[in-house]
Design a protein around this motif. Sequence first.
Motif, PDB file in Angstrom:
ATOM      1  N   ALA A  52      34.440 -30.916  54.030  1.00  0.00           N
ATOM      2  CA  ALA A  52      33.433 -31.445  54.456  1.00  0.00           C
ATOM      3  C   ALA A  52      33.364 -33.296  53.638  1.00  0.00           C
ATOM      4  O   ALA A  52      32.893 -32.997  52.780  1.00  0.00           O
ATOM      5  N   ALA A  57      29.342 -31.869  57.670  1.00  0.00           N
ATOM      6  CA  ALA A  57      29.320 -30.068  57.619  1.00  0.00           C
ATOM      7  C   ALA A  57      30.563 -30.151  59.431  1.00  0.00           C
ATOM      8  O   ALA A  57      30.679 -30.590  59.635  1.00  0.00           O
ATOM      9  N   TRP A  58      31.240 -28.651  58.522  1.00  0.00           N
ATOM     10  CA  TRP A  58      31.898 -28.354  59.843  1.00  0.00           C
ATOM     11  C   TRP A  58      31.098 -27.243  60.666  1.00  0.00           C
ATOM     12  O   TRP A  58      30.501 -26.556  60.294  1.00  0.00           O
ATOM     13  N   LYS A  59      31.295 -27.659  62.141  1.00  0.00           N
ATOM     14  CA  LYS A  59      30.535 -26.213  62.985  1.00  0.00           C
ATOM     15  C   LYS A  59      31.400 -25.550  63.817  1.00  0.00           C
ATOM     16  O   LYS A  59      31.842 -26.787  64.629  1.00  0.00           O
ATOM     17  N   TYR A  79      25.368 -22.544  56.324  1.00  0.00           N
ATOM     18  CA  TYR A  79      23.965 -23.087  56.728  1.00  0.00           C
ATOM     19  C   TYR A  79      23.631 -22.887  58.574  1.00  0.00           C
ATOM     20  O   TYR A  79      24.621 -22.611  59.369  1.00  0.00           O
ATOM     21  N   ILE A 104      28.125 -23.809  59.524  1.00  0.00           N
ATOM     22  CA  ILE A 104      27.921 -24.174  59.442  1.00  0.00           C
ATOM     23  C   ILE A 104      28.094 -24.475  57.908  1.00  0.00           C
ATOM     24  O   ILE A 104      28.000 -23.698  57.549  1.00  0.00           O
ATOM     25  N   SER A 105      29.684 -25.279  58.049  1.00  0.00           N
ATOM     26  CA  SER A 105      29.959 -25.705  56.673  1.00  0.00           C
ATOM     27  C   SER A 105      30.320 -27.131  56.129  1.00  0.00           C
ATOM     28  O   SER A 105      30.581 -27.267  56.578  1.00  0.00           O
ATOM     29  N   THR A 106      29.605 -27.277  54.120  1.00  0.00           N
ATOM     30  CA  THR A 106      29.909 -28.457  54.044  1.00  0.00           C
ATOM     31  C   THR A 106      31.142 -27.517  52.971  1.00  0.00           C
ATOM     32  O   THR A 106      32.339 -28.645  53.126  1.00  0.00           O
ATOM     33  N   ASP A 107      31.390 -26.687  52.082  1.00  0.00           N
ATOM     34  CA  ASP A 107      32.296 -26.672  50.717  1.00  0.00           C
ATOM     35  C   ASP A 107      32.491 -25.369  51.133  1.00  0.00           C
ATOM     36  O   ASP A 107      31.270 -25.047  50.316  1.00  0.00           O
TER      37      ASP A 107
END
Length: 138
Positions: A52, A57-59, A79, A104-107
Amino acid sequence: MRQKSFSIGPEDSPWEPADYNITWTDGNEYGRFRRVLRRDDHGLTIIARFIAPEGKAWKIVGRAPELGEEVYLLKGAYYDTQGRIVAPEGSFMFNAPGALHGGISTDMTALIHWCSGKPDDIVSTELIDFVARADAAP
């Protein structure tokens, strides 16, 4: 049916972008990228990377396929909506058949095995404003 042993090198399976990926204002593509490692009637095994833009972030919510799925977090974390880690790097999860799941993730990079050979149904994808908390330990 007898299966044959095989191996896949780093360049043998291309990274495939997801349909929901976006090109951000910085010119980079963000979303999910996957490499198929093994595909047959009894299993689909992939490595997926979710990326992201900074501050986002991607949910993603999915429904596990008919025989469930196994997920191992190689890098990064899932997360909650408060920015706290709910599944740290090195976590293993089994999502039972039909289970709604996601995070939820960012990387994050995950090894995913769909036990029925079919990927889960994606229920929703959303790019959200997000900041992980400094005290994000579970």
